[in-house]
Design a protein around this motif. Structure first.
Motif, short mmCIF file in Angstrom:
data_model
loop_
_atom_site.label_atom_id
_atom_site.label_comp_id
_atom_site.label_asym_id
_atom_site.label_seq_id
_atom_site.Cartn_x
_atom_site.Cartn_y
_atom_site.Cartn_z
N THR A 23 0.87 -1.14 0.07
CA THR A 23 -0.04 0.03 -0.05
C THR A 23 0.91 1.12 -0.15
O THR A 23 1.95 1.16 0.22
N ALA A 24 0.22 2.57 -0.28
CA ALA A 24 1.02 3.79 -0.07
C ALA A 24 1.49 3.74 1.23
O ALA A 24 2.92 4.42 1.25
N ARG A 25 0.80 3.52 2.20
CA ARG A 25 1.34 3.67 3.59
C ARG A 25 2.55 3.01 3.91
O ARG A 25 3.47 3.35 4.51
N GLU A 26 2.49 1.59 3.35
CA GLU A 26 3.55 0.75 3.46
C GLU A 26 5.12 1.31 2.83
O GLU A 26 6.01 1.31 3.46
N VAL A 27 4.78 1.60 1.62
CA VAL A 27 5.83 2.28 0.77
C VAL A 27 6.40 3.67 1.35
O VAL A 27 7.73 3.40 1.52
N GLY A 28 5.74 4.41 2.08
CA GLY A 28 5.86 5.45 2.66
C GLY A 28 6.81 5.20 3.72
O GLY A 28 7.71 5.86 4.15
N ASP A 59 -7.69 -3.08 -2.22
CA ASP A 59 -7.63 -4.00 -0.96
C ASP A 59 -8.37 -3.15 -0.11
O ASP A 59 -7.87 -2.50 0.59
N GLY A 60 -9.71 -3.59 0.22
CA GLY A 60 -10.59 -2.66 1.20
C GLY A 60 -10.63 -1.28 0.65
O GLY A 60 -10.85 -1.14 -0.83
N ARG A 61 -10.30 -0.48 1.19
CA ARG A 61 -10.29 1.32 0.96
C ARG A 61 -8.84 1.76 0.37
O ARG A 61 -8.75 2.68 -0.40
N ALA A 62 -7.82 0.79 0.44
CA ALA A 62 -6.68 1.02 -0.02
C ALA A 62 -6.31 0.30 -1.34
O ALA A 62 -6.86 -0.43 -1.69
N TRP A 63 -5.29 0.85 -2.00
CA TRP A 63 -4.62 0.30 -3.21
C TRP A 63 -3.48 -0.36 -2.81
O TRP A 63 -2.75 -0.10 -1.94
N ARG A 64 -3.19 -1.67 -3.55
CA ARG A 64 -1.83 -2.40 -3.22
C ARG A 64 -1.19 -2.22 -4.74
O ARG A 64 -1.96 -2.68 -5.81
#
Length: 118
Positions: A23-28, A59-64
């Motif tokens: 996800t963007a959060r994981e990349v960040g 993936d739910g509300r997020a993108w992977r």
């Protein structure tokens, strides 16, 4: 395939190193050397998707996000693009072959032999 900017390359390096989409959060979180706003990471991921470098899945509300091609495929595209820039591909290939190390030359020989055998 178009080139990558510095931040795009950093993000692609992270995604190429992972086995699963992120996800963007994981990349960040994995960009340790930069203090980036989450919106910046999302913008770059969206841009990389539009350029064809990434695939994304909901993936739910997020993108992977996952790479559309391997790092090796990207580098090969860059090399082919560089060859297209020369007026004499034979000369450029010869110069390249003269510049590689012995082990690299052996890898090239093996790859060419395999192609000939197909």
């Amino acid at each position: 395939m178009k080139g990558l900017g510095e931040l795009e390359r950093s993000i692609m390096d992270i995604l190429w190193a992972e086995d699963t989409p992120l996800t963007a959060r994981e990349v960040g979180r994995l960009i340790a050397d930069r203090d980036l706003a989450p919106t910046t990471v999302m913008t770059v991921l969206d841009r990389l998707t539009r350029k064809g470098f990434l695939h994304r899945t909901r993936d739910g509300r997020a993108w992977r996000y996952s790479p559309a091609e391997s790092r090796d495929a990207y580098v090969a595209e860059l090399m082919l693009g560089a060859l297209d820039m020369t007026g004499d591909r034979s000369a450029a290939l010869t110069r390249f072959a003269q510049a590689v190390s012995g082990p690299e030359a052996e890898i090239l020989r093996r790859a060419l032999t395999e192609l000939e055998d197909e």
